[in-house]
Design a protein around this motif. Structure first.
Motif, PDB file in Angstrom:
ATOM      1  N   PRO A  55       0.846  -1.193   0.000  1.00 28.38           N
ATOM      2  CA  PRO A  55       0.000   0.000   0.000  1.00 28.38           C
ATOM      3  C   PRO A  55       0.886   1.249   0.000  1.00 28.38           C
ATOM      4  O   PRO A  55       1.449   1.631   1.027  1.00 28.38           O
ATOM      5  CB  PRO A  55      -0.796  -0.128   1.306  1.00 28.38           C
ATOM      6  CG  PRO A  55      -0.017  -1.058   2.172  1.00 28.38           C
ATOM      7  CD  PRO A  55       0.899  -1.866   1.314  1.00 28.38           C
ATOM      8  N   ILE A  56       1.013   1.866  -1.166  1.00 32.38           N
ATOM      9  CA  ILE A  56       1.925   3.001  -1.310  1.00 32.38           C
ATOM     10  C   ILE A  56       1.164   4.288  -0.979  1.00 32.38           C
ATOM     11  O   ILE A  56       0.108   4.566  -1.553  1.00 32.38           O
ATOM     12  CB  ILE A  56       2.514   3.044  -2.739  1.00 32.38           C
ATOM     13  CG1 ILE A  56       3.280   1.741  -3.031  1.00 32.38           C
ATOM     14  CG2 ILE A  56       3.415   4.255  -2.903  1.00 32.38           C
ATOM     15  CD1 ILE A  56       4.515   1.495  -2.189  1.00 32.38           C
ATOM     16  N   HIS A  57       1.725   5.044  -0.059  1.00 29.13           N
ATOM     17  CA  HIS A  57       1.006   6.127   0.616  1.00 29.13           C
ATOM     18  C   HIS A  57       1.736   7.454   0.439  1.00 29.13           C
ATOM     19  O   HIS A  57       2.940   7.538   0.671  1.00 29.13           O
ATOM     20  CB  HIS A  57       0.914   5.751   2.108  1.00 29.13           C
ATOM     21  CG  HIS A  57       0.325   6.798   2.977  1.00 29.13           C
ATOM     22  ND1 HIS A  57      -0.905   7.349   2.750  1.00 29.13           N
ATOM     23  CD2 HIS A  57       0.799   7.396   4.103  1.00 29.13           C
ATOM     24  CE1 HIS A  57      -1.158   8.245   3.704  1.00 29.13           C
ATOM     25  NE2 HIS A  57      -0.143   8.292   4.521  1.00 29.13           N
ATOM     26  N   LEU A  58       0.987   8.470   0.019  1.00 29.37           N
ATOM     27  CA  LEU A  58       1.560   9.812  -0.179  1.00 29.37           C
ATOM     28  C   LEU A  58       0.991  10.764   0.866  1.00 29.37           C
ATOM     29  O   LEU A  58      -0.224  10.814   1.074  1.00 29.37           O
ATOM     30  CB  LEU A  58       1.210  10.312  -1.595  1.00 29.37           C
ATOM     31  CG  LEU A  58       1.613  11.755  -1.923  1.00 29.37           C
ATOM     32  CD1 LEU A  58       3.134  11.918  -1.897  1.00 29.37           C
ATOM     33  CD2 LEU A  58       1.067  12.165  -3.294  1.00 29.37           C
ATOM     34  N   HIS A  59       1.871  11.525   1.489  1.00 32.29           N
ATOM     35  CA  HIS A  59       1.429  12.505   2.477  1.00 32.29           C
ATOM     36  C   HIS A  59       1.086  13.839   1.810  1.00 32.29           C
ATOM     37  O   HIS A  59       1.681  14.216   0.804  1.00 32.29           O
ATOM     38  CB  HIS A  59       2.546  12.758   3.499  1.00 32.29           C
ATOM     39  CG  HIS A  59       2.820  11.607   4.417  1.00 32.29           C
ATOM     40  ND1 HIS A  59       3.252  11.769   5.716  1.00 32.29           N
ATOM     41  CD2 HIS A  59       2.717  10.264   4.233  1.00 32.29           C
ATOM     42  CE1 HIS A  59       3.410  10.583   6.296  1.00 32.29           C
ATOM     43  NE2 HIS A  59       3.104   9.645   5.407  1.00 32.29           N
ATOM     44  N   GLY A  60       0.150  14.551   2.405  1.00 33.17           N
ATOM     45  CA  GLY A  60      -0.078  15.954   2.045  1.00 33.17           C
ATOM     46  C   GLY A  60      -0.896  16.201   0.793  1.00 33.17           C
ATOM     47  O   GLY A  60      -1.218  17.357   0.504  1.00 33.17           O
TER      48      GLY A  60
END
Ligand SMILES: [Cu+2]
Length: 471
Positions: A268-273
């Motif tokens: 699960p590739i997760h990007l912040h902001g």
């Protein structure tokens, strides 16, 4: 003659070896000279000098393979061979790959291109290449034994097909694949649309990388090839944080990131902001009606996801796999949980026998980040990124998307750490601390237990007082 400049990282010229022979003379020969890459740095986009124009991608800690045009056919030369890949500064792995690196170079073509790929096998065993996601003649599909004989060591095979649909693809062997993929044989493939496509937006920055995983014992160089699930290095393009370059973008850029998964588990590739849309998969562009905003894209084994977002928030935004053990580097798997265990009495006794004895993991594992323990040579530190506020408790599948107003278009160089405007960083509270108000349940649940335990179980919470002597 192609030339490349180094994009990120330390000093030193890029040593991309390009055939000394001019393309004109080489065109008379049967094979295009293979182009090799010896650096693990992120190379700038390779602007197409011949063929149809397109907006090139940037391969994270990687590069795009140059081609030659031969009577309207785009010719590439891949060489399957053993390589030394620096996975992070101070940690090198003996892998197999293509043209000097693992993963191999990205191949970029345009929808409708006729593509001819020469594959030379410099390994000690049979190999082949499967062109994951392509429409092609069955005999070009690369499954050893089914579609073709394996390519014997020392031999060169030719694959030829038309890149029929635009999208995000990859390539990898279909010969002894458990071994060959565990050793790092894979590469990215992007087919750009020929004309403006209703489902493929134009973007300012277009990144790509593969998820891969290795099992390399601390102190050794070669992956254990019989590992099925219990890998200890979780990498992007065979790099682990802090060895993964940042994804540098300009504020308000439209950004695309293409990711393929060639590990044996989902990520699960997760990007912040920011929120992103999944705009495509290896199946093609996603219909607009099926897109929804996400901040995490789960990428299953053998899948590819293409995410698009507007980089409208300045800062250094974490970008990582959300499986927390995938943002750690090589470690023992049999470490017991020591949080909250009071070692003081035991430690004092052991210290009498072993003066350097040290208790690990009592307050959590973050202490390991700062611990400069002597490790065997060629071992990746478990978590060792250094950020502007100290140690970043991460390794493995972690990087940073750097969004900057002052970044020039087309400039991918690292701008350093974000300078937070005054008053926008979390800070220590120094005022009075009232006791937290605790919620008191009034009922006993919808279904009370039939029988009560004879004696209530007491659990005492031991809170770290900080400052234990000796560690
Ligand atoms: Cu993961």
């Amino acid at each position: 003659m192609l030339s490349r400049r180094k994009l990120l990282g330390g000093a030193g010229a890029v040593t991309t070896a390009v055939a000394a022979a001019s393309v004109g003379r080489a065109a008379l020969a049967a094979l295009p000279e293979p182009v090799l890459q010896t650096q693990p740095d992120t190379m700038p986009p390779l602007l197409p000098a011949t063929g149809r124009p397109y907006n090139p991608v940037v391969t994270l800690n990687g590069w795009t393979l140059p081609w030659r045009m031969n009577q309207g056919v785009k010719e590439f030369h891949l060489v399957a061979e053993p390589v030394v890949r620096e996975m992070a500064p101070g940690f090198k792995a003996h892998l197999w790959g293509y043209n000097g690196q693992s993963p191999g170079p990205t191949i970029e073509v345009v929808e409708g291109d006729r593509v001819r790929i020469f594959v030379t096998n410099k390994l000690g065993e049979l190999t082949s290449i499967h062109w994951h996601g392509q429409r092609l003649p069955n005999g070009m599909d690369g499954v050893t034994g089914l579609n073709q004989p394996g390519i014997p060591p020392g031999k060169t095979f030719v694959y030829e097909f038309v890149a029929r649909r635009p999208g995000t693809f990859m390539y990898h062997p279909h010969a002894d694949e458990m071994v060959q993929m565990a050793m790092g044989m894979m590469g990215f493939w992007v087919t750009h649309p020929r004309v403006k496509h209703p489902l493929i937006d134009e973007v300012d920055r277009d990144f790509c990388f593969l998820l891969n995983a290795y099992d390399i014992d601390p102190g050794s160089y070669t992956p254990k090839i019989m590992t099925m699930l219990d890998f200890n290095l979780w990498s992007w393009n065979s790099r682990i944080f802090p060895g993964i370059d940042p994804l540098v973008v300009r504020h308000m850029d439209k950004v695309r990131i293409r990711i393929g998964n060639l590990t044996m588990t989902n990520h699960p590739i997760h990007l912040h902001g920011h929120e992103f849309l999944i705009t495509g998969t290896d199946g093609g562009p996603t219909p607009k009606s099926a897109r929804q905003y996400e901040i995490t894209a789960d990428i299953a084994v053998g899948q590819m996801r293409q995410i698009d977002f507007l980089a409208d928030e300045e800062g250094d935004w974490a970008f990582h796999c959300h499986k927390s053990h995938h943002t750690m580097n090589a470690m023992g798997h049999d470490v017991p949980t020591m949080i909250g265990v009071d070692h003081r009495g035991v430690a004092r006794q052991i210290t009498r026998l072993i003066p350097d004895y040290m208790v690990m993991g009592e307050r959590g594992m973050k202490d390991m980040t700062e611990m400069e323990m002597p490790l065997p040579d060629n071992t990746a530190p478990m978590m060792a990124g250094q950020g502007p506020f100290g140690a970043v408790g991460m390794g493995g599948m972690f990087s940073v998307v750097k969004v900057r107003k002052e970044q020039k278009p087309g400039d991918y160089s690292d701008p350093g750490w974000f300078k937070h405007p005054p008053g926008t960083v979390a800070y220590e509270w120094t005022g009075a601390l009232p006791d937290p108000a605790r919620f008191r349940a009034e009922g006993a649940g919808a279904m009370p237990r039939q029988a009560r335990p004879a004696a209530p179980t007491e659990v005492r919470v031991r809170k770290p007082s900080g400052g234990h002597a000796g560690h």
